[in-house]
Design a protein around this motif. Structure first.
Motif, mmCIF file in Angstrom:
data_model
loop_
_atom_site.group_PDB
_atom_site.id
_atom_site.type_symbol
_atom_site.label_atom_id
_atom_site.label_comp_id
_atom_site.label_asym_id
_atom_site.label_seq_id
_atom_site.Cartn_x
_atom_site.Cartn_y
_atom_site.Cartn_z
ATOM 1 N N LEU A 26 31.785 46.727 32.968
ATOM 2 C CA LEU A 26 33.204 46.563 33.276
ATOM 3 C C LEU A 26 34.062 46.358 32.035
ATOM 4 C CD1 LEU A 26 32.788 44.183 36.334
ATOM 5 C CD2 LEU A 26 33.232 46.644 36.382
ATOM 6 N N SER A 27 33.482 45.755 30.990
ATOM 7 C CA SER A 27 34.274 45.512 29.781
ATOM 8 C C SER A 27 33.347 45.251 28.602
ATOM 9 C CB SER A 27 35.209 44.314 29.975
ATOM 10 O OG SER A 27 34.473 43.108 30.098
ATOM 11 N N GLY B 63 45.591 53.669 26.319
ATOM 12 C CA GLY B 63 45.717 54.277 25.000
ATOM 13 C C GLY B 63 44.416 54.278 24.228
ATOM 14 N N ASP B 64 44.482 53.909 22.939
ATOM 15 C CA ASP B 64 43.311 53.940 22.077
ATOM 16 C C ASP B 64 42.225 52.964 22.537
ATOM 17 O OD1 ASP B 64 44.349 55.903 20.507
ATOM 18 O OD2 ASP B 64 44.977 54.596 18.860
ATOM 19 N N GLU B 65 42.640 51.840 23.132
ATOM 20 C CA GLU B 65 41.639 50.870 23.581
ATOM 21 C C GLU B 65 40.868 51.403 24.781
ATOM 22 O OE1 GLU B 65 43.098 46.925 24.069
ATOM 23 O OE2 GLU B 65 43.694 46.723 21.959
ATOM 24 N N LEU B 66 41.530 52.091 25.678
ATOM 25 C CA LEU B 66 40.833 52.718 26.801
ATOM 26 C C LEU B 66 39.901 53.818 26.300
ATOM 27 C CD1 LEU B 66 40.313 53.098 29.811
ATOM 28 C CD2 LEU B 66 42.343 54.579 29.897
ATOM 29 N N ALA B 67 40.364 54.582 25.312
ATOM 30 C CA ALA B 67 39.518 55.633 24.737
ATOM 31 C C ALA B 67 38.273 55.029 24.109
ATOM 32 C CB ALA B 67 40.306 56.425 23.697
ATOM 33 N N LEU B 68 38.422 53.881 23.439
ATOM 34 C CA LEU B 68 37.265 53.208 22.850
ATOM 35 C C LEU B 68 36.305 52.760 23.939
ATOM 36 C CD1 LEU B 68 35.738 51.944 20.464
ATOM 37 C CD2 LEU B 68 37.196 49.921 20.710
ATOM 38 N N PHE B 69 36.813 52.151 24.997
ATOM 39 C CA PHE B 69 35.944 51.726 26.098
ATOM 40 C C PHE B 69 35.144 52.902 26.646
ATOM 41 C CE2 PHE B 69 35.234 51.426 30.683
ATOM 42 C CZ PHE B 69 34.432 50.286 30.744
ATOM 43 N N ASN B 70 35.817 54.012 26.897
ATOM 44 C CA ASN B 70 35.135 55.170 27.471
ATOM 45 C C ASN B 70 34.071 55.730 26.539
ATOM 46 O OD1 ASN B 70 36.448 55.237 29.968
ATOM 47 N ND2 ASN B 70 38.194 56.364 29.129
ATOM 48 N N ALA B 71 34.346 55.726 25.235
ATOM 49 C CA ALA B 71 33.357 56.217 24.277
ATOM 50 C C ALA B 71 32.159 55.270 24.177
ATOM 51 C CB ALA B 71 33.995 56.399 22.905
ATOM 52 N N LEU B 72 32.415 53.966 24.271
ATOM 53 C CA LEU B 72 31.308 53.007 24.248
ATOM 54 C C LEU B 72 30.377 53.203 25.430
ATOM 55 C CD1 LEU B 72 33.272 49.775 23.214
ATOM 56 C CD2 LEU B 72 31.591 51.009 21.818
ATOM 57 N N CYS B 73 30.889 53.813 26.494
ATOM 58 C CA CYS B 73 30.081 54.086 27.683
ATOM 59 C C CYS B 73 29.356 55.418 27.533
ATOM 60 C CB CYS B 73 30.960 54.098 28.926
ATOM 61 S SG CYS B 73 31.663 52.500 29.346
ATOM 62 N N VAL C 205 37.966 45.479 25.736
ATOM 63 C CA VAL C 205 38.348 46.775 26.303
ATOM 64 C C VAL C 205 37.656 46.972 27.647
ATOM 65 C CG1 VAL C 205 38.830 47.849 24.066
ATOM 66 C CG2 VAL C 205 36.511 47.962 24.984
ATOM 67 N N SER C 206 38.394 47.609 28.561
ATOM 68 C CA SER C 206 37.848 47.854 29.896
ATOM 69 C C SER C 206 38.564 49.037 30.521
ATOM 70 C CB SER C 206 38.017 46.623 30.781
ATOM 71 O OG SER C 206 39.373 46.451 31.147
ATOM 72 N N SER C 207 38.013 49.535 31.626
ATOM 73 C CA SER C 207 38.660 50.647 32.324
ATOM 74 C C SER C 207 39.833 50.166 33.159
ATOM 75 C CB SER C 207 37.650 51.360 33.231
ATOM 76 O OG SER C 207 37.152 50.464 34.212
ATOM 77 N N SER C 208 39.855 48.878 33.509
ATOM 78 C CA SER C 208 40.882 48.374 34.414
ATOM 79 C C SER C 208 42.116 47.838 33.697
ATOM 80 C CB SER C 208 40.297 47.261 35.292
ATOM 81 O OG SER C 208 39.838 46.181 34.497
ATOM 82 N N SER C 209 41.940 47.302 32.475
ATOM 83 C CA SER C 209 43.086 46.660 31.819
ATOM 84 C C SER C 209 43.480 47.294 30.491
ATOM 85 C CB SER C 209 42.786 45.176 31.582
ATOM 86 O OG SER C 209 41.651 45.018 30.739
ATOM 87 N N SER C 210 42.715 48.258 30.003
ATOM 88 C CA SER C 210 43.024 48.880 28.716
ATOM 89 C C SER C 210 43.766 50.195 28.912
ATOM 90 C CB SER C 210 41.737 49.140 27.917
ATOM 91 O OG SER C 210 41.102 47.928 27.591
#
Length: 478
Positions: free
Chosen positions: A158-159, A179-189, A172-177
């Motif tokens: 989740l984060s 821009g670039d922070e959401l992109a980082l979360f998705n790449a970490l996954c 970073v998370s899919s629910s609260s991020s």
């Protein structure tokens, strides 16, 4: 030890600058000796402030930061340009039963989390090795025995809490991020190695009671076949066209270990694991009770395994040292010929190199339905994990002691992956955690996604202070 690096006086935590005269096994025991030489410095941070100081020191000395959890990343190069961060002190586990989540520190290993959660009446998607890092597993996609029930580990994270190359801390998370922070979360996954230091992650957990296990144990079926029964074993394995969600099937090639009858002889194993009631399991795996199949096996057992002990059978593979790797191909299609040819080549190479007798080849089947359904949900669409409709995985686990055998096994892995992919009319895909050393991103992602992850890497780590497996020119699985 006396420092030859500038900035070590800023470190408030333990560190070692290894002498070339000291054996690596004495200071850096690792699952594999592959791609391993003396690092510039080994730092054991006690806090996030220690990590920030370590990143600063690495920049001052032109080093690459490598965070280490379970030390199982055979694709990770450690050498004289490495500042190794031992994250073993980040062992927090915080279970929130009300939210059905767990917060896991970077030093938590699979066995730690499995035992802790089960004691509290919960479970989550976990690797099949007690010695593997939870964070490392997620960053590489996270293949588990619960794929059919809940999808991959990246579907259940989740984060992340991340320390960036410029010393910032971001959640970073899919629910609260965005821009670039959401992109980082998705790449970490899925392709998360080398983007920052992940100090913690939050995952979904599930009540053990929801599995309706018989006697709170996991149902397993194990059949062992001699080489003449190869055809029957392969046919039985492939007869499961539609695999039920709680069931995972494996066909594996191993040699009988020392001290057993016919030590060193090739054995074909079929293992089935069912996360549900034993009565349902026996119906789902009824083909493994067929007398035409059982009659070809020299051993056939049904075993009820306590949930906390579900990974214990893999303990021999957690031994440290030797030249080891784990390389895989994620597939949509398997043919009998592919499996049989792989067996014949495995027998040949492990006979030709006696110190490679612990080398294993295996094929896994599971239901892709939950993974496909997860991929259609908004919170998962951006994650860097492709090929959700692939319901099979072929894995080579080379293991030897000598450089000469290492060369032979390297060739075997190349042939194995090429063979299983030849009959699959889809682009090559693997897990980041099981990719070949020096492999390029096109084994993980489409061209468009490759461009995007490179953009994300440049955005969050423009000086490339974090070692990245995607930019290494070397080519070796061992």
């Amino acid at each position: 030890m006396a420092s030859t690096l500038s900035g070590t006086d800023s470190l408030a935590c333990p560190f070692v600058i290894p002498s070339p005269e000291v054996a690596l096994s004495d200071i850096l025991p690792r699952w594999t000796e592959s791609n391993l030489s003396h690092p510039a410095i080994i730092i054991t941070p006690k806090s996030e402030e220690d990590i920030v100081a370590a990143i600063r020191l690495a920049k001052q000395n032109g080093l690459n930061v490598v965070p280490a959890g379970g030390r199982h990343g055979a694709f990770v190069a450690i050498n004289s340009k490495t500042a190794l961060l031992e994250l073993k002190d980040f062992k927090t586990i915080d279970l929130d039963k009300a939210k059905e989540t767990v917060r896991v520190g970077a030093g938590v290993l699979t066995g730690d989390l499995l035992k802790h959660l089960v004691e509290e009446g919960y479970y989550t998607t976990l690797p099949n090795s007690n010695a593997v890092s939870i964070i490392g597993g997620i960053l590489g996609g996270g293949n588990t025995a619960q794929n059919g029930l809940h999808g991959f580990m990246v579907d259940n994270v989740l984060s992340f809490r991340v320390l960036t190359a410029d010393g910032r801390t971001v959640e970073v998370s899919s629910s609260s991020s965005s821009g670039d922070e959401l992109a980082l979360f998705n790449a970490l996954c899925g392709v998360g190695h080398g983007l920052g230091v992940v100090t913690a992650a939050t995952m979904r957990v599930y009540p053990v009671s929801s599995l309706r296990l018989t006697e709170n144990k996991v149902w397993s079926r194990l059949l062992m076949f001699p080489p003449p029964a190869l055809d029957a074993a392969v046919d039985a394995f492939l007869s499961f066209d539609q695999v039920p969600a709680p069931l995972t099937l494996t066909i594996m090639f191993v040699r009988s270990p020392p001290g057993t009858p016919s030590a060193g002889s090739p054995i074909i194993l079929i293992a089935a694991t069912y996360y549900g009631p034993a009565e349902d399991a026996e119906k789902a795996a009824a083909k493994l009770f067929d007398e035409a199949v059982v009659g070809k096996a020299f051993k056939a057992d049904t075993i009820m395994v306590p949930l906390p002990a579900i990974n214990n059978g893999m303990e021999p593979n957690n031994a440290l040292g030797g030249f080891k790797a784990m390389n895989s191909a994620r597939l949509k299609q398997l043919t009998p010929e592919t499996i049989k040819q792989s067996f014949a080549r495995w027998v040949e190479v492990t006979a030709d190199a006696p110190d490679a007798a612990r080398t294993v080849a295996l094929f896994i089947k599971f239901s892709p339905d939950k993974m496909i359904a997860n991929g259609d949900l908004p919170e998962h669409k951006g994650k860097f994990f492709e090929g959700r409709d692939r319901s099979a995985t072929a894995i080579a686990l080379p293991w030897c002691a000598s450089p000469a055998s290492k060369v032979k096994l390297d060739g075997f892995v190349d042939e194995f992956l090429e063979r299983v992919r030849k009959v699959d009319a889809v682009p090559p895909r693997t897990f980041a955690n099981t990719m070949r050393f020096g492999a390029t991103l096109d084994e993980l992602l489409s061209k468009e996604r490759v461009t995007e992850v490179q953009r994300i890497k440049a955005s969050w780590d423009p000086e490339e202070v974090f070692w990245s497996p995607y930019s290494q020119p070397a080519r070796s699985s061992l």
